[in-house]
Each structure stands twice: as structure tokens, then as C-alpha cells.
Design an enzyme around this catalytic site. Structure first.
Site, PDB file in Angstrom:
ATOM      1  N   GLU A 151      30.316 -38.692 -82.824  1.00 26.16           N
ATOM      2  CA  GLU A 151      31.006 -39.153 -84.031  1.00 26.16           C
ATOM      3  C   GLU A 151      30.560 -40.555 -84.436  1.00 26.16           C
ATOM      4  O   GLU A 151      30.391 -40.831 -85.628  1.00 26.16           O
ATOM      5  CB  GLU A 151      32.512 -39.111 -83.811  1.00 26.16           C
ATOM      6  CG  GLU A 151      33.008 -37.701 -83.624  1.00 26.16           C
ATOM      7  CD  GLU A 151      34.379 -37.600 -82.993  1.00 26.16           C
ATOM      8  OE1 GLU A 151      34.832 -36.460 -82.821  1.00 26.16           O
ATOM      9  OE2 GLU A 151      34.991 -38.639 -82.667  1.00 26.16           O
ATOM     10  N   ILE A 180      37.860 -40.190 -87.568  1.00 25.94           N
ATOM     11  CA  ILE A 180      37.448 -38.831 -87.253  1.00 25.94           C
ATOM     12  C   ILE A 180      37.992 -38.405 -85.898  1.00 25.94           C
ATOM     13  O   ILE A 180      38.239 -39.240 -85.026  1.00 25.94           O
ATOM     14  CB  ILE A 180      35.894 -38.714 -87.296  1.00 25.94           C
ATOM     15  CG1 ILE A 180      35.436 -37.258 -87.103  1.00 25.94           C
ATOM     16  CG2 ILE A 180      35.239 -39.666 -86.329  1.00 25.94           C
ATOM     17  CD1 ILE A 180      33.954 -37.017 -87.382  1.00 25.94           C
ATOM     18  N   CYS A 181      38.200 -37.110 -85.746  1.00 27.07           N
ATOM     19  CA  CYS A 181      38.613 -36.476 -84.494  1.00 27.07           C
ATOM     20  C   CYS A 181      40.064 -36.845 -84.158  1.00 27.07           C
ATOM     21  O   CYS A 181      40.974 -36.512 -84.890  1.00 27.07           O
ATOM     22  CB  CYS A 181      37.636 -36.836 -83.379  1.00 27.07           C
ATOM     23  SG  CYS A 181      37.811 -35.866 -81.867  1.00 27.07           S
ATOM     24  N   ALA A 182      40.283 -37.528 -83.057  1.00 21.63           N
ATOM     25  CA  ALA A 182      41.638 -37.937 -82.679  1.00 21.63           C
ATOM     26  C   ALA A 182      42.097 -39.163 -83.454  1.00 21.63           C
ATOM     27  O   ALA A 182      43.301 -39.417 -83.575  1.00 21.63           O
ATOM     28  CB  ALA A 182      41.699 -38.226 -81.180  1.00 21.63           C
TER      29      ALA A 182
END
Length: 191
Positions: A16, A109-111
Site C-alpha cells: 500500500e 487505505i486498508c485498515a
């Protein structure tokens, strides 16, 4: 601040951070990797050690000297425990909130949409995406979950996970330099 800053804490998701950085650089943005881990070297969730462009002290000195600018972007990769380390950094979170309130862009992004971006003032009613299972805090703060690779809602940009990092980077690029530049980079990447 003047530019795009990608914040790396110990345990960040390598794909990421690096894919986003690469897409932005291909688009002519001098994206800066900022270590909030203490020194310039930061180790990701899967063991890759990256030498950041600047450390926490260097970034904070820049902020104190130049302030924030609505054209700047603060980028927060996911990964564990990286996201928790970012979310627990009170000074960085306060800077993020101030930057966002002043019209600056936050990308996560993501968590990170769940644990970092959800701390933004005015998060209620914002559309976001994130890694499955990390949406709890964002939903609790009134966010609207959208299961897409990348979501732009005003000056909030979110991405779903590692496999969506290029699309996330392209969304930031389009936001900063326009859709034509993002399309040129997309074509060059053959996606």
C-alpha cells in the site's frame, strides 16, 4: 506543508505504501515518505525495511515552519500493527484533523480508513471503503461503507486493501493533478 506525504509506522503494509508512492512519482508528484517510527528506517508488516525521505522531527519542523496547505495530501497506509501505531500517535492525528478541517486532503487505505480516517471531524455521512473487518470505528462515527477499490468523497480518499493500492494511488493522482494525468499513468502501467 507543500506536497504529498505518506506516513510510515512500524508494521505498515508495504504494498500500500510503495505502490501508492510509485504511482504518484510516475505522475510527477514528489511524494515524500515520512517515518513516524523514530529514525529514517521503518520496517513493514512483512519484514521489508524502507528508508524514509524524512523522519518525524524533520516533518514536524516543516509543519511548524510552513503550516498546512489545502493542496497537500496526508496519506496513511494500512497494515498491522502500523495502522494502530499511526492511530495512536496523538500529535500526528491532531495534525491530520487540523489539515482536514482547513480543507486539506486525507487519504487512507486498508485498515487506516477504519482506525485513522474515522477520527476526522465531520466523518459522519462520508463514504469510505476499507479492509474487511476494519470498518467498525468508521461505521460507529457515521461513515457509509462502500465496497469498492477506491472511494473519493470530497477531500477524503480511501482504498480497500493491498490489491487496490494502484487504484488508490491513481485516485490520489487524479485528485491532485487531474484525471488526464491519472489516465496517462494507468495506461503506462497497463491496467
Amino acid at each position: 506543508m507543500k506536497g504529498v506525504f505518506i506516513f510510515l509506522a512500524e508494521g505498515f503494509e508495504e504494498t500500500e505504501a510503495i505502490a501508492t508512492w510509485d504511482v504518484l512519482r510516475r505522475g510527477g508528484i514528489d511524494a515524500v515518505l515520512v517515518s513516524v517510527a523514530g529514525g529514517n528506517e521503518v520496517t513493514g508488516a512483512h519484514g521489508l525495511t524502507v528508508k524514509a525521505d524524512t523522519d518525524r522531527a524533520g516533518f514536524l519542523n516543516l509543519i511548524r515552519k510552513e503550516g498546512t496547505d489545502s493542496r497537500d495530501v496526508m496519506v496513511f497506509p494500512g497494515g498491522m500493527p502500523g495502522t494502530r501505531n499511526l492511530a495512536g500517535d496523538e500529535e500526528l492525528m491532531n495534525l491530520m484533523k487540523e489539515h482536514y478541517t482547513d480543507g486539506g486532503t486525507v487519504a487512507a487505505i486498508c485498515a487506516a480508513p477504519g482506525y485513522v480516517a474515522s477520527q476526522l471531524p465531520g466523518f459522519e455521512g462520508k463514504k469510505f471503503t476499507c479492509y474487511d473487518g476494519c470498518e467498525g470505528p468508521a461505521l460507529a462515527n457515521g461513515g457509509i461503507l462502500v465496497r469498492e477499490a477506491a472511494v473519493i468523497d470530497g477531500n477524503l480518499i480511501t482504498g480497500r486493501g493491498p490489491g487496490c493500492a494502484i487504484g488508490f494511488g491513481l485516485s490520489i493522482l487524479a485528485h491532485v493533478k487531474g484525471p488526464e494525468t491519472a489516465e496517462e499513468v494507468r495506461e503506462g502501467l497497463k491496467i
